[in-house]
Design a protein around this motif. Structure first.
Motif, PDB file in Angstrom:
ATOM      1  N   VAL A   1       4.482  15.733 -16.952  1.00 60.91           N
ATOM      2  CA  VAL A   1       5.769  15.807 -16.269  1.00 60.91           C
ATOM      3  C   VAL A   1       6.429  14.431 -16.285  1.00 60.91           C
ATOM      4  N   ASP A   2       7.744  14.429 -16.119  1.00 58.48           N
ATOM      5  CA  ASP A   2       8.531  13.200 -16.072  1.00 58.48           C
ATOM      6  C   ASP A   2       8.791  12.845 -14.611  1.00 58.48           C
ATOM      7  N   VAL A   3       8.373  11.661 -14.192  1.00 57.42           N
ATOM      8  CA  VAL A   3       8.554  11.275 -12.796  1.00 57.42           C
ATOM      9  C   VAL A   3      10.028  11.224 -12.410  1.00 57.42           C
ATOM     10  N   LEU A   4      10.907  10.994 -13.374  1.00 57.29           N
ATOM     11  CA  LEU A   4      12.337  10.962 -13.063  1.00 57.29           C
ATOM     12  C   LEU A   4      12.829  12.328 -12.594  1.00 57.29           C
ATOM     13  N   HIS A   5      12.150  13.406 -13.062  1.00 62.43           N
ATOM     14  CA  HIS A   5      12.532  14.751 -12.648  1.00 62.43           C
ATOM     15  C   HIS A   5      12.054  15.072 -11.233  1.00 62.43           C
ATOM     16  N   LEU A   6      11.187  14.219 -10.698  1.00 62.33           N
ATOM     17  CA  LEU A   6      10.702  14.425  -9.335  1.00 62.33           C
ATOM     18  C   LEU A   6      11.618  13.778  -8.298  1.00 62.33           C
ATOM     19  N   LEU A   7      12.580  12.995  -8.758  1.00 58.35           N
ATOM     20  CA  LEU A   7      13.508  12.343  -7.835  1.00 58.35           C
ATOM     21  C   LEU A   7      14.653  13.284  -7.504  1.00 58.35           C
TER      22      LEU A   7
ATOM     23  N   LYS B   1       6.350 -13.663  -5.947  1.00 59.80           N
ATOM     24  CA  LYS B   1       5.206 -13.638  -5.029  1.00 59.80           C
ATOM     25  C   LYS B   1       5.490 -12.813  -3.789  1.00 59.80           C
ATOM     26  N   ARG B   2       6.732 -12.792  -3.358  1.00 52.81           N
ATOM     27  CA  ARG B   2       7.097 -12.013  -2.176  1.00 52.81           C
ATOM     28  C   ARG B   2       7.783 -10.704  -2.546  1.00 52.81           C
ATOM     29  N   ALA B   3       7.598 -10.273  -3.774  1.00 51.68           N
ATOM     30  CA  ALA B   3       8.187  -9.005  -4.199  1.00 51.68           C
ATOM     31  C   ALA B   3       7.571  -7.856  -3.407  1.00 51.68           C
ATOM     32  N   PRO B   4       8.354  -6.806  -3.151  1.00 48.92           N
ATOM     33  CA  PRO B   4       7.783  -5.655  -2.435  1.00 48.92           C
ATOM     34  C   PRO B   4       6.665  -5.023  -3.253  1.00 48.92           C
ATOM     35  N   THR B   5       5.625  -4.594  -2.582  1.00 46.04           N
ATOM     36  CA  THR B   5       4.492  -3.988  -3.290  1.00 46.04           C
ATOM     37  C   THR B   5       4.682  -2.498  -3.508  1.00 46.04           C
ATOM     38  N   VAL B   6       5.705  -1.931  -2.881  1.00 47.30           N
ATOM     39  CA  VAL B   6       5.960  -0.496  -3.012  1.00 47.30           C
ATOM     40  C   VAL B   6       7.413  -0.288  -3.392  1.00 47.30           C
ATOM     41  N   SER B   7       7.651   0.546  -4.399  1.00 49.01           N
ATOM     42  CA  SER B   7       9.013   0.867  -4.814  1.00 49.01           C
ATOM     43  C   SER B   7       9.668   1.770  -3.775  1.00 49.01           C
ATOM     44  N   PRO B   8      10.957   1.555  -3.470  1.00 47.81           N
ATOM     45  CA  PRO B   8      11.645   2.440  -2.518  1.00 47.81           C
ATOM     46  C   PRO B   8      11.783   3.865  -3.029  1.00 47.81           C
ATOM     47  N   LEU B   9      11.550   4.086  -4.334  1.00 52.18           N
ATOM     48  CA  LEU B   9      11.647   5.425  -4.898  1.00 52.18           C
ATOM     49  C   LEU B   9      10.423   6.276  -4.586  1.00 52.18           C
TER      50      LEU B   9
ATOM     51  N   ALA C   1       5.546   6.236 -11.317  1.00 47.68           N
ATOM     52  CA  ALA C   1       4.556   7.306 -11.144  1.00 47.68           C
ATOM     53  C   ALA C   1       3.300   6.775 -10.461  1.00 47.68           C
ATOM     54  N   ALA C   2       2.869   5.576 -10.860  1.00 53.53           N
ATOM     55  CA  ALA C   2       1.691   4.964 -10.236  1.00 53.53           C
ATOM     56  C   ALA C   2       1.930   4.706  -8.756  1.00 53.53           C
ATOM     57  N   GLN C   3       3.150   4.319  -8.401  1.00 53.87           N
ATOM     58  CA  GLN C   3       3.486   4.089  -6.997  1.00 53.87           C
ATOM     59  C   GLN C   3       3.445   5.392  -6.202  1.00 53.87           C
ATOM     60  N   VAL C   4       4.024   6.448  -6.775  1.00 59.34           N
ATOM     61  CA  VAL C   4       4.086   7.726  -6.068  1.00 59.34           C
ATOM     62  C   VAL C   4       2.683   8.280  -5.836  1.00 59.34           C
ATOM     63  N   ALA C   5       1.887   8.340  -6.899  1.00 60.60           N
ATOM     64  CA  ALA C   5       0.537   8.887  -6.783  1.00 60.60           C
ATOM     65  C   ALA C   5      -0.335   8.017  -5.872  1.00 60.60           C
ATOM     66  N   GLY C   6      -0.204   6.697  -6.003  1.00 57.74           N
ATOM     67  CA  GLY C   6      -1.006   5.798  -5.179  1.00 57.74           C
ATOM     68  C   GLY C   6      -0.695   5.928  -3.703  1.00 57.74           C
TER      69      GLY C   6
ATOM     70  N   LEU D   1       4.515  -3.825  -9.628  1.00 57.74           N
ATOM     71  CA  LEU D   1       4.799  -2.441  -9.278  1.00 57.74           C
ATOM     72  C   LEU D   1       3.896  -1.437  -9.987  1.00 57.74           C
ATOM     73  N   TRP D   2       3.091  -1.898 -10.945  1.00 59.11           N
ATOM     74  CA  TRP D   2       2.051  -1.028 -11.495  1.00 59.11           C
ATOM     75  C   TRP D   2       0.884  -0.872 -10.510  1.00 59.11           C
ATOM     76  N   LEU D   3       0.754  -1.800  -9.561  1.00 62.58           N
ATOM     77  CA  LEU D   3      -0.523  -2.026  -8.891  1.00 62.58           C
ATOM     78  C   LEU D   3      -0.558  -1.543  -7.448  1.00 62.58           C
ATOM     79  N   HIS D   4      -0.446  -0.258  -7.230  1.00 72.20           N
ATOM     80  CA  HIS D   4      -0.589   0.285  -5.879  1.00 72.20           C
ATOM     81  C   HIS D   4      -2.073   0.468  -5.592  1.00 72.20           C
ATOM     82  N   PRO D   5      -2.588  -0.107  -4.493  1.00 68.47           N
ATOM     83  CA  PRO D   5      -4.033  -0.040  -4.214  1.00 68.47           C
ATOM     84  C   PRO D   5      -4.530   1.353  -3.845  1.00 68.47           C
TER      85      PRO D   5
END
Length: 364
Positions: free
Chosen positions: A40-46, A80-88, A115-120, A144-148
């Motif tokens: 699936v395309d994550v853009l279609h989930l928005l 360094k102070r970038a948000p760790t989670v995308s607002p999307l 997609a990594a942010q959403v699933a994480g 933004l690839w790195l959601h724990p």
């Protein structure tokens, strides 16, 4: 290695062609091993057509205002102070939950950072029961690839493994770049028919100039530099950008092509690839045994990826026009060429991504 009975969900994104191509090839491999795979395309989930807006704004910035994308990338992706989670993330989460409720997967595999942010995020809150794996497609990994919340990470660049592990606290493995089998070892192929099809003479030393599927970057100037050397014939790959192809059709020297379905055959005829994206096309060239020179990479992840590839000594980075011509000339030396090709080919000594995915399913 058997995936019989495993149900997998791959989440990609139609941002250019690279993420989707990796997702499609991975799905093909896993299905061949017996898995039930959905892509699936994550853009279609928005909601509210935000996915289309996101894609369109990124496309416009890369083509018309690259400086703006560079600012956004530096502030939100790597600072360094970038948000760790995308607002999307929250916006796509509810639709992903509805999707997995209809078809519960054993594992979710993300090939795009949103997609990594959403699933994480869902996994961390206990709302996603499936294992969540991130298959990184960039050679340089931004935050933004790195959601724990994700369970594990797979990276095509072995040098990024320690950093990703340190930032996420999750298992990280290097994997062989995911490219179609047709690219592997295609450097020994002959192709008089290919040259005839594109209008190249038998003795032309062809240099492919890649601009990605969207045809971005100042590749007209790159083509002029290559042509002025008098030693090489530039073959400009305009992707699906018909406007760019029309604009460059009048180049005094060189060939201008649109989207190419048989890139392995074309790469087999080339002296080198000059690339500005540091994406899948580079990895396809690595598999094909075609040397890559990075020149004037697109901003943000493109520039970071190009520099990471150069540090890994799998490409040559040319900072200016003179360096570009010099790099192409140096690749005529058999030993230098073989060293570069050998280092790039070594990336494929790592386990295939599907083998990593199926070898030891994680439990949390």
């Amino acid at each position: 290695m058997n995936a019989e009975g495993r149900r997998l969900l791959i989440i990609s994104a139609g941002m250019g062609a690279g993420h989707d191509a990796v997702a499609a090839e991975l799905a093909r491999r896993l299905a061949r091993l017996g898995a039930d795979v959905q892509v699936v395309d994550v853009l279609h989930l928005l909601p509210l057509r935000l996915g289309r807006l996101l894609r369109g704004s990124y496309h416009w910035m890369i083509r018309r205002a690259p400086w703006l994308y560079e600012v956004i990338y530096r502030v939100f992706f790597v600072a360094k102070r970038a948000p760790t989670v995308s607002p999307l993330t929250a916006l796509a989460g509810s639709r992903l939950l509805r999707l997995v409720a209809r078809r519960p997967p054993d594992e979710v595999i993300s090939t795009f950072h949103v997609a990594a942010q959403v699933a994480g995020a869902l996994r961390r809150r206990g709302r996603l029961a499936a294992t969540s794996t991130v298959l990184v497609t960039d050679f340089a990994v931004h935050r933004l690839w790195l959601h724990p919340g994700n369970d594990r990470y797979l990276c095509p660049n072995p040098a990024t493994v320690p950093r990703v592990a340190a930032l996420t606290g999750r298992p990280v493995s290097a994997h062989a770049p995911v490219v179609r089998p047709a690219f592997l070892g295609c450097g020994g192929r002959t192709g008089a028919a290919v040259r005839a099809r594109i209008g190249a003479a038998p003795g032309d030393r062809l240099v492919l100039i890649s601009s990605g599927s969207w045809g971005v970057g100042d590749i007209a100037e790159t083509a002029r530099i290559v042509a002025r050397s008098g030693r090489y014939v530039p073959v400009v790959l305009c992707g699906r950008n018909a406007e760019l192809r029309r604009r460059l059709a009048g180049l005094p020297a060189g060939l201008v092509l649109g989207w190419q379905e048989d890139m392995p055959a074309l790469m087999a005829q080339a002296h080198a690839l000059v690339d500005n994206g540091a994406g899948l096309t580079c990895e396809e060239a690595f598999a094909a045994g075609l040397p890559v020179v990075s020149y004037r990479p697109i901003p943000g992840h493109g520039r970071d990826g190009a520099l990471a590839m150069a540090r890994a000594e799998v490409t040559v980075h040319a900072p200016d026009a003179a360096a570009l011509v010099r790099a192409l000339a140096q690749l005529e030396d058999v030993r230098r060429r073989e060293r570069l090709v050998s280092r790039a080919s070594a990336l494929f000594h790592a386990e295939p991504a599907e083998a990593v995915l199926l070898s030891a399913p994680l439990r949390r």
